[in-house]
Scaffold this motif. Structure first.
Motif, PDB file in Angstrom:
ATOM      1  N   PHE A  65       0.828  -1.210   0.000  1.00  0.00           N
ATOM      2  CA  PHE A  65       0.000   0.000   0.000  1.00  0.00           C
ATOM      3  C   PHE A  65       0.865   1.265   0.000  1.00  0.00           C
ATOM      4  N   LEU A  66       1.950   1.247   0.730  1.00  0.00           N
ATOM      5  CA  LEU A  66       2.855   2.398   0.730  1.00  0.00           C
ATOM      6  C   LEU A  66       3.431   2.639  -0.662  1.00  0.00           C
ATOM      7  N   GLU A  67       3.789   1.546  -1.350  1.00  0.00           N
ATOM      8  CA  GLU A  67       4.359   1.681  -2.684  1.00  0.00           C
ATOM      9  C   GLU A  67       3.339   2.218  -3.690  1.00  0.00           C
ATOM     10  N   LEU A  68       2.060   2.015  -3.398  1.00  0.00           N
ATOM     11  CA  LEU A  68       1.018   2.445  -4.332  1.00  0.00           C
ATOM     12  C   LEU A  68       0.569   3.875  -4.077  1.00  0.00           C
ATOM     13  N   VAL A  69       1.260   4.580  -3.185  1.00  0.00           N
ATOM     14  CA  VAL A  69       0.940   5.980  -2.901  1.00  0.00           C
ATOM     15  C   VAL A  69       2.027   6.868  -3.499  1.00  0.00           C
ATOM     16  N   ASN A 107      -1.587  16.941  -1.940  1.00  0.00           N
ATOM     17  CA  ASN A 107      -2.349  15.706  -1.769  1.00  0.00           C
ATOM     18  C   ASN A 107      -1.584  14.539  -2.374  1.00  0.00           C
ATOM     19  N   ASP A 108      -1.668  13.401  -1.702  1.00  0.00           N
ATOM     20  CA  ASP A 108      -1.066  12.182  -2.234  1.00  0.00           C
ATOM     21  C   ASP A 108      -2.024  11.552  -3.240  1.00  0.00           C
ATOM     22  N   THR A 109      -1.460  10.879  -4.234  1.00  0.00           N
ATOM     23  CA  THR A 109      -2.270  10.256  -5.275  1.00  0.00           C
ATOM     24  C   THR A 109      -1.841   8.807  -5.458  1.00  0.00           C
ATOM     25  N   ARG A 110      -2.497   8.120  -6.399  1.00  0.00           N
ATOM     26  CA  ARG A 110      -2.198   6.701  -6.639  1.00  0.00           C
ATOM     27  C   ARG A 110      -0.928   6.574  -7.490  1.00  0.00           C
ATOM     28  N   ARG A 111      -0.284   5.448  -7.335  1.00  0.00           N
ATOM     29  CA  ARG A 111       0.981   5.176  -8.032  1.00  0.00           C
ATOM     30  C   ARG A 111       0.970   3.715  -8.468  1.00  0.00           C
ATOM     31  N   ARG A 112       1.369   3.441  -9.692  1.00  0.00           N
ATOM     32  CA  ARG A 112       1.398   2.073 -10.205  1.00  0.00           C
ATOM     33  C   ARG A 112       2.804   1.502 -10.070  1.00  0.00           C
ATOM     34  N   VAL A 113       2.899   0.229  -9.668  1.00  0.00           N
ATOM     35  CA  VAL A 113       4.208  -0.422  -9.519  1.00  0.00           C
ATOM     36  C   VAL A 113       4.160  -1.807 -10.146  1.00  0.00           C
ATOM     37  N   ARG A 114       5.342  -2.282 -10.564  1.00  0.00           N
ATOM     38  CA  ARG A 114       5.463  -3.636 -11.107  1.00  0.00           C
ATOM     39  C   ARG A 114       5.589  -4.639  -9.970  1.00  0.00           C
ATOM     40  N   LYS A 115       4.835  -5.700 -10.044  1.00  0.00           N
ATOM     41  CA  LYS A 115       4.870  -6.735  -9.007  1.00  0.00           C
ATOM     42  C   LYS A 115       6.268  -7.329  -8.891  1.00  0.00           C
ATOM     43  N   GLU A 116       6.911  -7.569 -10.043  1.00  0.00           N
ATOM     44  CA  GLU A 116       8.229  -8.206 -10.026  1.00  0.00           C
ATOM     45  C   GLU A 116       9.268  -7.330  -9.306  1.00  0.00           C
ATOM     46  N   GLY A 117       9.065  -6.021  -9.361  1.00  0.00           N
ATOM     47  CA  GLY A 117      10.019  -5.114  -8.716  1.00  0.00           C
ATOM     48  C   GLY A 117       9.940  -5.113  -7.211  1.00  0.00           C
ATOM     49  N   THR A 143       0.148 -12.639  -0.648  1.00  0.00           N
ATOM     50  CA  THR A 143      -0.461 -11.433  -0.073  1.00  0.00           C
ATOM     51  C   THR A 143      -1.230 -10.659  -1.139  1.00  0.00           C
ATOM     52  N   ILE A 144      -0.631 -10.517  -2.318  1.00  0.00           N
ATOM     53  CA  ILE A 144      -1.280  -9.782  -3.397  1.00  0.00           C
ATOM     54  C   ILE A 144      -2.602 -10.452  -3.776  1.00  0.00           C
ATOM     55  N   GLU A 145      -2.602 -11.786  -3.830  1.00  0.00           N
ATOM     56  CA  GLU A 145      -3.818 -12.522  -4.197  1.00  0.00           C
ATOM     57  C   GLU A 145      -4.965 -12.193  -3.243  1.00  0.00           C
ATOM     58  N   GLN A 146      -4.686 -12.097  -1.950  1.00  0.00           N
ATOM     59  CA  GLN A 146      -5.744 -11.800  -0.973  1.00  0.00           C
ATOM     60  C   GLN A 146      -6.234 -10.363  -1.119  1.00  0.00           C
ATOM     61  N   LEU A 147      -5.328  -9.424  -1.402  1.00  0.00           N
ATOM     62  CA  LEU A 147      -5.732  -8.029  -1.565  1.00  0.00           C
ATOM     63  C   LEU A 147      -6.544  -7.831  -2.843  1.00  0.00           C
ATOM     64  N   VAL A 148      -6.203  -8.586  -3.890  1.00  0.00           N
ATOM     65  CA  VAL A 148      -6.966  -8.516  -5.142  1.00  0.00           C
ATOM     66  C   VAL A 148      -8.351  -9.115  -4.936  1.00  0.00           C
ATOM     67  N   ARG A 149      -8.381 -10.266  -4.244  1.00  0.00           N
ATOM     68  CA  ARG A 149      -9.667 -10.930  -3.995  1.00  0.00           C
ATOM     69  C   ARG A 149     -10.592 -10.053  -3.152  1.00  0.00           C
ATOM     70  N   ALA A 150      -9.993  -9.256  -2.267  1.00  0.00           N
ATOM     71  CA  ALA A 150     -10.784  -8.360  -1.420  1.00  0.00           C
ATOM     72  C   ALA A 150     -11.119  -7.054  -2.117  1.00  0.00           C
ATOM     73  N   LYS A 151     -10.690  -6.919  -3.375  1.00  0.00           N
ATOM     74  CA  LYS A 151     -10.959  -5.729  -4.187  1.00  0.00           C
ATOM     75  C   LYS A 151     -10.396  -4.450  -3.540  1.00  0.00           C
ATOM     76  N   LEU A 152      -9.171  -4.596  -3.004  1.00  0.00           N
ATOM     77  CA  LEU A 152      -8.451  -3.432  -2.477  1.00  0.00           C
ATOM     78  C   LEU A 152      -7.401  -2.955  -3.459  1.00  0.00           C
ATOM     79  N   ILE A 153      -6.860  -3.861  -4.266  1.00  0.00           N
ATOM     80  CA  ILE A 153      -5.946  -3.504  -5.347  1.00  0.00           C
ATOM     81  C   ILE A 153      -6.349  -4.267  -6.589  1.00  0.00           C
ATOM     82  N   VAL A 154      -5.871  -3.796  -7.744  1.00  0.00           N
ATOM     83  CA  VAL A 154      -6.151  -4.478  -9.010  1.00  0.00           C
ATOM     84  C   VAL A 154      -4.820  -4.753  -9.710  1.00  0.00           C
TER      85      VAL A 154
END
Length: 938
Positions: A54-58, A64-74, A88-99
């Protein structure tokens, strides 16, 4: 999801109403609430990964802070494996918190997966995430700067020219040390920093090898010179026993040898100069003892009769003296393989105790650094040591949860007296009461405990919320103070056990002690030392360490506070009560550097002249605070005409009288404000002190106040006696010059069109010269009648001085020049140029040379303008300079309140250096140059 769940409770479960939506607070409340639920449901090892994602996606913004896209592999790095990230990513995606979205192509031509936050509502309204961002903003900014550099490094094929170096690398290393638990840095950036560190280490290794090769060549050359000298000496001795013919022949041979020496002269000069460079390099690398041995070797070569190179010898002596004035390390003991956790010096300074968390034995060392005894009994490493004030008991706290008490025997060895009953927690510190009858311990059980020497628990002080790191008695023994990881200091009353005060420090407290009965000092995790009064009010914050302060020690007589830090340094602070109030002032006095890892403890000797320190690098180091060159306390000084005594004045309003060997005769609190100048009468019987309080006081050499002159409304900046001692001249900060009789009677005021800055008597006829803010000099008769005004300096004239014969006047200016004049006003065609404002000038006793001071530099000039010598302090501004009456010593006073006596005699410097080095050479048997000081010094 939550909105849908709410809809199921309505008559029409397939229909979500606006009313229901508004009642739930809309997405601004439901999505953050859902995020909290999901985060709390994660496994403990998954939570730090989710926090990082979540920190990396800010994207941090100005407003104001905004959204930021990152590569999973990085995101894969040494702390977060690919498997843990995937889970961890799978659970956050399933919970519709990240895409996640698949990218077509990346920088390295390998498609990857892009992560994005589901909605900016999370960034704006999820309080947990807002707090994470706020707490870690600095870390995020640093991380992204490092990652940007790492990305460019990788893009350019890992170009070594792009690796981090210097302060940038230091900042990156500090980032890793401080924020490594966050695991923010991506794998490429981690490799980038590692590659940078390896490149620096390799460069350092190559430099050290080159330096070592150079040193070996120098030593070899020096050894050859010594052998040649010895052979020549033996040859002369043999020749003396032969007949005249043989003697004549030996003279011819000697002549040929001297011719060979002359041919090789340039090579020897280069050898000596290379040795100077090598010594400086060693000193800069904090290898002070090695640098000193190198200088001693070269100094001995210069003493040889076949090498009478006066200029080279003078240059070397200057460099020698300038390094000696900075050198403080006196001995070094390799006590353990690693982690010295505690050191303590017995009150008589005859026994040094050391302990290690990796070694269950306590080691006792003689004052010269030789191992005296090992104390066995603890089952695990020892973390704290303390000698009783009477020196008869040594207390030790161990990781085996015990405290050992060891009694001193007549032969200075120690035997086990008792173990205090084993506790169910670690004991982090142990300390004695002032009467040596009670000990206090600090523990990880959040308590402080008071014990008798027979092991009886007298009292327990609960109250801290985290482990207690340090504890100390007040000087009167009525209170104790404790410091804890709960970021507080607690003050306790020993009579009834009550808690008197809790002080919120705002940082974990690792060290605490009383400066006096009314003042507390704490050493803190944030690298500061803080002073507090008993009401909990912050008096002073001392900044200088770059990492946690782990230990403090106080020397009451010298008013010095020592702080030991994780940054590998020991800092000494001058702590004085402000003369016009009750608060303390604090100023950095010295920094001791040499340890290669954090310093666990640093303790004063009872006389305050020595510090012992122990470090994670496994060494115990002994530091002589006075240094090799004689150093006195003060920022103004004067020699007695007989040269048997020196007087100094200090900013704390005290005057001190010293023997010429540096032994203190007496100190007196002379003024309520700082002393600006002190001066001896020409017969050496009276001392005048000029103060910022506007007064002049006259003292005899037995410390008796003879009279006080209410001299000026403003601060008195200078005072001087006439040659016959009948008149005293003074000058104040407002530029007013006044004449007084020695009994304190006011005589006259000398009127300057512009304020006067300095004044000097002609030692022959008593006429007076004064300098002014307008750049002019005024010459006055002994009675104070203006004779002449001389114009010469551009800007202010800062000082004026007569030569011993009274036939030349020197003036110093803010224009960076020194000018020489005849008493009739004739300007001599000589200009001495410093390039910076010249504060002070003085003639040598014979009047053939002149010393001048500018910034951190002393220059010695011949009166024809030829520069003879330069002495530089580098770290401190020099305000005053003078020659001793015999002309052999130059004294200077600097901004750090040190009066340094520069003896530039090579034989004396070598003798002092070898005396200083003696213990190190005696106790370290494996030194290659262990015999370097044979037959030198006392």
């Amino acid at each position: 999801t939550e909105l849908w769940t709410e809809a199921q409770t309505t008559p029409n479960p397939n229909r979500l109403t606006l009313e229901s939506y508004n009642q739930l607070g809309g997405i601004q409340k439901t999505l953050p609430k859902r995020a909290n639920q999901v985060y709390q449901s994660l496994k403990e090892e998954e939570k730090p990964v989710a926090k990082r994602i979540f920190l990396e996606l800010v994207q941090l913004g100005e407003a104001n802070d905004t959204r930021r896209r990152v590569r999973k592999e990085g995101l894969v790095n040494s702390q977060h494996s690919e498997e843990l990230l995937e889970r961890t990513i799978e659970q956050l995606v399933r919970a519709k918190l990240i895409v996640t979205t698949n990218e077509d192509k990346s920088d390295n031509d390998k498609p990857g997966v892009i992560l994005d936050i589901i909605h900016e509502v999370l960034i704006e309204h999820w309080q947990e995430l807002r707090q994470w961002v706020e707490d870690n903003q600095v870390a995020l900014e640093k991380e992204r700067r490092i990652e940007a550099k790492a990305k460019e490094w990788e893009r350019q094929g890992k170009n070594p020219d792009l690796l981090l170096r210097g302060t940038v690398l230091i900042e990156a290393e500090a980032y890793l040390e401080e924020y490594s638990d966050l695991g923010l840095l991506d794998g490429i950036a981690q490799k980038f920093v590692e590659a940078s560190q390896k490149a620096v280490e390799e460069a350092k290794r190559q430099e050290e090898q080159a330096q070592q090769r150079e040193l070996d060549l120098i030593r070899e050359a020096l050894e050859q010179e010594k052998k040649a000298t010895e052979q020549e000496r033996k040859a002369r001795k043999v020749a003396q026993k032969k007949n005249v013919i043989v003697t004549s022949l030996s003279i011819v041979i000697a002549g040929l040898a001297l011719a060979a020496v002359a041919i090789d002269r340039n090579a020897r000069i280069q050898t000596i100069k290379a040795s100077i460079v090598a010594s400086k390099s060693l000193f800069v690398a904090n290898q002070e003892l090695e640098a000193l041995m190198e200088l001693i070797n070269t100094g001995q070569l210069l003493q040889q009769p076949f090498l009478p190179m006066k200029k080279v010898k003078l240059e070397f002596t200057n460099e020698f003296a300038q390094l000696l004035v900075q050198l403080r390390e006196q001995n070094r003991i390799k006590a353990y393989d690693a982690h010295v956790t505690s050191v303590s010096l017995s009150p008589d300074a005859q026994v040094l105790a050391s302990a290690s968390s990796f070694d269950a034995t306590i080691k006792l060392w003689r004052s010269n650094g030789e191992l005296q005894q090992k104390l066995s009994g603890h089952q695990k490493g020892v973390v704290s040591l303390s000698f009783s004030p009477n020196g008869q008991i040594l207390a030790s706290a161990s990781l085996d949860n015990t405290v050992g008490l060891w009694r001193r025997q007549s032969d200075r060895t120690f035997t086990l007296l008792k173990f205090i009953p084993k506790q169910n927690h670690w004991i982090s510190a142990v300390s004695f009461s002032p009467d040596s009858e009670t000990i206090v311990t600090a523990g990880t059980d959040k308590t402080v405990k008071l014990w008798s020497l027979n092991g009886e628990l007298r009292q327990t002080f609960p109250g801290h919320l985290e482990g207690v790191m340090d504890v100390s008695f007040s000087p009167d023994g009525k209170r104790i103070v404790s410091g804890s990881e709960d970021k507080t200091i607690k003050l306790w009353d020993l009579q009834d056990g009550s808690l008197l005060k809790t002080i919120e420090v705002g940082s974990k407290v690792f060290a605490v002690l009383f400066v006096d009965n009314e003042t507390i000092a704490s050493g803190n995790e944030n690298g500061t030392v803080t002073l507090w009064n008993l009401d909990g009010n912050l008096i002073r914050t001392l900044r200088g360490h770059s990492s946690s302060v782990l230990y403090l020690d106080w020397h009451p007589n010298s008013k010095k506070l020592a702080s030991a830090s994780e940054d590998g340094r020991v800092k000494l602070w001058s702590i004085e009560k402000e003369l016009w109030g009750e608060d303390y002032s604090g100023k950095l006095w010295q920094t001791l550097e040499g340890h290669s890892d954090s310093v666990a403890e640093a303790s004063f000797s009872r006389d305050g002249k020595t510090i012992v320190s122990g470090s994670r690098d496994g060494t115990v180091r002994i530091w002589g605070l006075d240094g090799i060159l004689l150093t006195l306390q003060g920022d103004s000084f004067g020699f007695s005409p007989s040269e048997q005594k020196i007087v100094s004045g200090s900013k704390n309003g005290t005057i001190s009288l010293w023997q010429k060997n540096g032994e203190l005769i007496w100190t007196v609190q002379a003024h309520k404000k700082s002393i600006n100048q002190v001066s001896f009468s020409s017969d050496g019987e009276v001392i005048a002190s000029a103060s910022a309080d506007g007064s002049i006081k006259l003292w005899n050499t037995q410390k008796v106040l003879m009279s006080t002159l209410k001299a000026h409304e403003d601060s008195v900046s200078d005072v001087s006696f006439s040659p016959n001692n009948k008149i005293i001249v003074s000058i104040s900060a407002d530029g007013i010059v006044k004449l007084w009789r020695s009994d304190g009677t006011f005589v006259k005021e000398l009127k300057h069109q512009d304020g006067a800055t300095s004044v000097s008597f002609n030692p022959v006829n008593g006429t007076i010269a004064s300098s002014s803010s307008a750049g002019t000099l005024n010459l006055w008769s002994a009675e104070g009648v203006l004779i002449k005004t001389l114009e010469g300096h551009v800007g202010r004239a800062l000082d004026v001085s007569f030569s011993p014969k009274g036939n030349i006047i020197a003036s110093a200016g803010s224009d960076g020049t020194v000018k020489l004049w005849r008493p009739n006003g004739e300007l001599l065609p000589v200009l001495l140029n410093h390039g910076y404002p010249v504060y002070n000038i003085r003639f040598s006793p014979k009047g053939k040379t002149l010393a001048s001071v500018s910034k951190d530099t002393i220059k010695i000039w011949r009166l024809d303008g030829k520069l003879l010598q330069t002495l530089q302090r580098d770290t401190d501004l020099i305000f005053e300079v003078n020659f001793s009456p015999d002309g052999k010593t130059i004294a200077s006073a600097d901004s750090n309140e040190k009066v340094i006596l520069w003896n530039l005699d090579l034989d004396d410097l070598l003798g002092r250096s070898c005396d200083w080095l003696r213990d190190y050479l005696t106790s370290n048997y494996n030194l290659r140059d262990r015999k370097v000081c044979n037959n030198i010094g006392s």
